[in-house]
Each structure stands twice: as C-alpha cells, then as structure tokens.
Design a protein around this motif. Structure first.
Motif, PDB file in Angstrom:
ATOM      1  N   LEU A 162       0.832  -1.208   0.000  1.00 22.62           N
ATOM      2  CA  LEU A 162       0.000   0.000   0.000  1.00 22.62           C
ATOM      3  C   LEU A 162       0.863   1.253   0.000  1.00 22.62           C
ATOM      4  O   LEU A 162       0.628   2.190  -0.789  1.00 22.62           O
ATOM      5  N   LEU A 163       1.861   1.282   0.874  1.00 20.18           N
ATOM      6  CA  LEU A 163       2.733   2.452   0.942  1.00 20.18           C
ATOM      7  C   LEU A 163       3.496   2.657  -0.354  1.00 20.18           C
ATOM      8  O   LEU A 163       3.742   3.796  -0.766  1.00 20.18           O
ATOM      9  N   ALA A 164       3.886   1.567  -0.998  1.00 25.15           N
ATOM     10  CA  ALA A 164       4.605   1.674  -2.268  1.00 25.15           C
ATOM     11  C   ALA A 164       3.731   2.353  -3.314  1.00 25.15           C
ATOM     12  O   ALA A 164       4.196   3.233  -4.056  1.00 25.15           O
ATOM     13  N   ARG A 165       2.472   1.962  -3.392  1.00 22.75           N
ATOM     14  CA  ARG A 165       1.557   2.583  -4.358  1.00 22.75           C
ATOM     15  C   ARG A 165       1.300   4.044  -3.995  1.00 22.75           C
ATOM     16  O   ARG A 165       1.254   4.917  -4.876  1.00 22.75           O
ATOM     17  N   ILE A 166       1.128   4.310  -2.727  1.00 24.95           N
ATOM     18  CA  ILE A 166       0.802   5.664  -2.290  1.00 24.95           C
ATOM     19  C   ILE A 166       1.966   6.625  -2.492  1.00 24.95           C
ATOM     20  O   ILE A 166       1.781   7.768  -2.925  1.00 24.95           O
ATOM     21  N   SER A 167       3.175   6.169  -2.181  1.00 27.50           N
ATOM     22  CA  SER A 167       4.350   7.038  -2.218  1.00 27.50           C
ATOM     23  C   SER A 167       5.117   6.987  -3.529  1.00 27.50           C
ATOM     24  O   SER A 167       5.969   7.839  -3.793  1.00 27.50           O
ATOM     25  N   GLY A 168       4.847   5.975  -4.343  1.00 24.46           N
ATOM     26  CA  GLY A 168       5.571   5.836  -5.589  1.00 24.46           C
ATOM     27  C   GLY A 168       6.965   5.269  -5.411  1.00 24.46           C
ATOM     28  O   GLY A 168       7.803   5.369  -6.322  1.00 24.46           O
ATOM     29  N   ARG A 169       7.236   4.673  -4.289  1.00 21.11           N
ATOM     30  CA  ARG A 169       8.537   4.044  -4.043  1.00 21.11           C
ATOM     31  C   ARG A 169       8.373   2.525  -4.021  1.00 21.11           C
ATOM     32  O   ARG A 169       7.258   2.016  -3.935  1.00 21.11           O
ATOM     33  N   ARG A 170       9.477   1.821  -4.079  1.00 19.59           N
ATOM     34  CA  ARG A 170       9.426   0.365  -4.033  1.00 19.59           C
ATOM     35  C   ARG A 170       8.962  -0.110  -2.658  1.00 19.59           C
ATOM     36  O   ARG A 170       9.218   0.549  -1.641  1.00 19.59           O
ATOM     37  N   ALA A 171       8.340  -1.267  -2.642  1.00 16.23           N
ATOM     38  CA  ALA A 171       7.904  -1.837  -1.364  1.00 16.23           C
ATOM     39  C   ALA A 171       9.079  -2.198  -0.478  1.00 16.23           C
ATOM     40  O   ALA A 171       8.964  -2.180   0.753  1.00 16.23           O
ATOM     41  N   ASP A 172      10.232  -2.527  -1.099  1.00 14.29           N
ATOM     42  CA  ASP A 172      11.405  -2.892  -0.308  1.00 14.29           C
ATOM     43  C   ASP A 172      12.363  -1.726  -0.099  1.00 14.29           C
ATOM     44  O   ASP A 172      13.474  -1.922   0.405  1.00 14.29           O
ATOM     45  N   ASP A 173      11.953  -0.530  -0.498  1.00 12.43           N
ATOM     46  CA  ASP A 173      12.770   0.664  -0.246  1.00 12.43           C
ATOM     47  C   ASP A 173      12.883   0.861   1.268  1.00 12.43           C
ATOM     48  O   ASP A 173      11.868   0.821   1.974  1.00 12.43           O
ATOM     49  N   GLN A 227      -1.180  11.330   2.698  1.00  7.58           N
ATOM     50  CA  GLN A 227      -1.531  12.274   1.632  1.00  7.58           C
ATOM     51  C   GLN A 227      -0.315  13.098   1.208  1.00  7.58           C
ATOM     52  O   GLN A 227      -0.128  13.378   0.023  1.00  7.58           O
ATOM     53  N   HIS A 228       0.520  13.463   2.176  1.00  7.25           N
ATOM     54  CA  HIS A 228       1.736  14.216   1.875  1.00  7.25           C
ATOM     55  C   HIS A 228       2.678  13.400   0.990  1.00  7.25           C
ATOM     56  O   HIS A 228       3.235  13.908   0.010  1.00  7.25           O
ATOM     57  N   TRP A 229       2.850  12.124   1.310  1.00  4.35           N
ATOM     58  CA  TRP A 229       3.742  11.269   0.517  1.00  4.35           C
ATOM     59  C   TRP A 229       3.175  11.061  -0.882  1.00  4.35           C
ATOM     60  O   TRP A 229       3.934  10.935  -1.845  1.00  4.35           O
ATOM     61  N   ALA A 230       1.836  11.038  -0.994  1.00  4.06           N
ATOM     62  CA  ALA A 230       1.223  10.920  -2.312  1.00  4.06           C
ATOM     63  C   ALA A 230       1.474  12.184  -3.139  1.00  4.06           C
ATOM     64  O   ALA A 230       1.735  12.109  -4.345  1.00  4.06           O
ATOM     65  N   HIS A 231       1.409  13.344  -2.504  1.00  3.54           N
ATOM     66  CA  HIS A 231       1.695  14.605  -3.196  1.00  3.54           C
ATOM     67  C   HIS A 231       3.150  14.641  -3.653  1.00  3.54           C
ATOM     68  O   HIS A 231       3.460  15.110  -4.753  1.00  3.54           O
ATOM     69  N   GLU A 232       4.056  14.146  -2.810  1.00  2.00           N
ATOM     70  CA  GLU A 232       5.465  14.062  -3.201  1.00  2.00           C
ATOM     71  C   GLU A 232       5.627  13.164  -4.429  1.00  2.00           C
ATOM     72  O   GLU A 232       6.401  13.479  -5.345  1.00  2.00           O
ATOM     73  N   ARG A 233       4.928  12.062  -4.443  1.00  2.00           N
ATOM     74  CA  ARG A 233       4.965  11.146  -5.593  1.00  2.00           C
ATOM     75  C   ARG A 233       4.519  11.855  -6.873  1.00  2.00           C
ATOM     76  O   ARG A 233       5.179  11.775  -7.904  1.00  2.00           O
ATOM     77  N   ASP A 234       3.390  12.570  -6.772  1.00  2.00           N
ATOM     78  CA  ASP A 234       2.863  13.260  -7.948  1.00  2.00           C
ATOM     79  C   ASP A 234       3.815  14.355  -8.415  1.00  2.00           C
ATOM     80  O   ASP A 234       3.974  14.582  -9.627  1.00  2.00           O
ATOM     81  N   ALA A 235       4.481  15.025  -7.457  1.00  2.00           N
ATOM     82  CA  ALA A 235       5.422  16.091  -7.822  1.00  2.00           C
ATOM     83  C   ALA A 235       6.623  15.520  -8.564  1.00  2.00           C
ATOM     84  O   ALA A 235       7.119  16.103  -9.536  1.00  2.00           O
ATOM     85  N   ARG A 236       7.110  14.360  -8.132  1.00  2.00           N
ATOM     86  CA  ARG A 236       8.241  13.727  -8.803  1.00  2.00           C
ATOM     87  C   ARG A 236       7.859  13.333 -10.222  1.00  2.00           C
ATOM     88  O   ARG A 236       8.646  13.475 -11.158  1.00  2.00           O
ATOM     89  N   ARG A 237       6.664  12.807 -10.364  1.00  2.00           N
ATOM     90  CA  ARG A 237       6.210  12.351 -11.679  1.00  2.00           C
ATOM     91  C   ARG A 237       5.973  13.519 -12.631  1.00  2.00           C
ATOM     92  O   ARG A 237       6.070  13.361 -13.863  1.00  2.00           O
ATOM     93  N   ALA A 238       5.644  14.686 -12.075  1.00  2.00           N
ATOM     94  CA  ALA A 238       5.346  15.855 -12.920  1.00  2.00           C
ATOM     95  C   ALA A 238       6.612  16.507 -13.473  1.00  2.00           C
ATOM     96  O   ALA A 238       6.526  17.315 -14.411  1.00  2.00           O
ATOM     97  N   LYS A 239       7.769  16.172 -12.900  1.00  2.00           N
ATOM     98  CA  LYS A 239       9.015  16.793 -13.339  1.00  2.00           C
ATOM     99  C   LYS A 239       9.446  16.247 -14.709  1.00  2.00           C
ATOM    100  O   LYS A 239       9.237  15.104 -15.021  1.00  2.00           O
TER     101      LYS A 239
END
Length: 239
Positions: A162-173, A227-239
C-alpha cells in the motif's frame, strides 16, 4: 524446530472439556511466560495455575517448547481474526488498482484494526508481556517464527505494498519500511507504554472513550502523512 501437536481429544465425548483444559493451560502459560520468561516459568507452576496435573501438559503439548509454540499460535490467531477483514479489503484495493484515496483508506483501515486490538479493546497484560519478551530476543525462536509467519509477514506485506503505491517508491525501499514501522509503531507505543501515556496525559486510566480518542488521533495524523507522501509522488512524476 518442533511442531505443535494436533489437539488430543477423548475418543467419545468430552470435546468441550478437552478444549477447555487446553485453553486453561495456554492461558496459564502465557501469564507465566510473560511474567518470568521461558526459562523462569516451570511446567509445574503452569500446571498448578491451570488447575491440572503436570502430565496434562505433556498430553496436550508434548513438552515445554510445544506449549510455548501453542501460546504463540494462540496469540497470532486471536490477533489475525481482528486484522484479517482489513487486510482482505486492502488486498482487494491493490488487486483492482484502486486510486490513491482508496489506498489510503485501506491503509487507515488496517491502522484502525491494529489500534482496536491494542488500545481500544486493551490486549491482555499477560499477552503484552509475552510479546515484549519475545521481541527482546531472549525467548525461544519458535515463538517469533510463529508470530512472523502467521501475523507479521502478511501484515507487513500488504502495508508495504500500500505504501509503495501511495508514495511511488518500491515496497522494499528502506524509506518505505521505515515509514510503515513508524505509522504502525504509534499503536504499539500506546499499548506497551500505557503508564507513561497516562502520566503525560494526566489520565488515571485509558477507558473506552479515551482509547477511541487515541485511535482517531493516530489515524488522522497518519492520513495527513500518507496524503503528503502521495503529493510528493505526484510532484516527482510531474518533473
């Protein structure tokens, strides 16, 4: 590594009585293992507390290690009954590639289940001591193996996914794992450090109303972080 024995029962009738005796022995063992540790709890004292004769322990569990394993299995199964519905909902959300808010709701659902088990319904003090000793690494490894396999591994797997999907990072990060531990550590802190919590909050006790207050606070602040980590994910993807 010893395996727990199948439940012995009388050949005719006596099923409920056999289950009740086995349950009494396990409850007594959880108490004494929690109070004194595996080495400090004697089978004689466990039998006396359970109100049975010493051979009954061998009859149902073969030996002390078998009884310790049965205690861990009992604690794992009791907790899993509380957690399983939330875990199944989370797995379903992952399988259908649900949106961010649905994934966050699924993670919060598991947090609520953990808080219900540890804070609201107040896990038994004997269980807390048993788990605390098991986590210290001083007890037989079989207890940790059981709890890891039946409880922690499936919980950690779905939470990390769940956290991997929400944050855009690997599950094993490592950051994903640290975040997962931090969020779920909140409920564990309020469970294992109840006296300190009561002192800081100037509470005589943590009743149902106060426990519900703690659960809501944990879930609200966790939702903000997710929600904050999801926003960080979206910001990284928008670059």
């Amino acid at each position: 590594m010893s395996k727990s024995k199948p439940l012995r029962r009388p050949p005719e009738g006596g099923y409920a009585r056999g289950d009740e005796t086995r349950r009494k022995i396990i409850d007594a063992a959880i108490h004494l293992f929690g109070q004194h540790g595996f080495d400090g709890a004697s089978t004689r004292d466990i039998a006396a507390r359970a109100g049975v004769n010493a051979p009954a322990l061998q009859y149902y569990f073969e030996n002390k290690e078998g009884l310790y394993r049965a205690c861990a299995e009992s604690l794992a199964d009791e907790s899993w009954q509380v957690f399983e519905p939330a875990v199944l909902r989370a797995r379903e959300a992952l399988a259908r590639n649900a949106g961010t808010e649905a994934l966050i709701d699924a993670f919060i659902g598991i947090l609520e289940a953990v808080a219900d088990r540890t804070i609201v319904k107040r896990s038994n003090p004997d269980s807390r001591l048993f788990i605390a000793r098991e986590q210290s690494g001083s007890e037989p490894e079989i207890g940790s193996n059981v709890l890891d396999e039946r409880l922690r591994a499936p919980l950690n797997e779905v939470n990390a996914a769940l956290l991997a999907r929400i944050s855009g990072r690997r599950a094993d990060d490592p950051l994903t794992i640290v975040r997962m531990i931090s969020l779920h550590g909140q409920s564990l802190l309020f469970n294992f450090a109840r006296r300190s919590v009561q002192t800081l909050l100037r509470w005589d006790d943590i009743d149902a109303k106060k426990a519900d207050f703690l659960k809501k606070a944990i879930c609200e602040q966790s939702r903000v972080m997710l929600q904050h980590w999801a926003h960080e994910r979206d910001a990284r993807r928008a670059k």
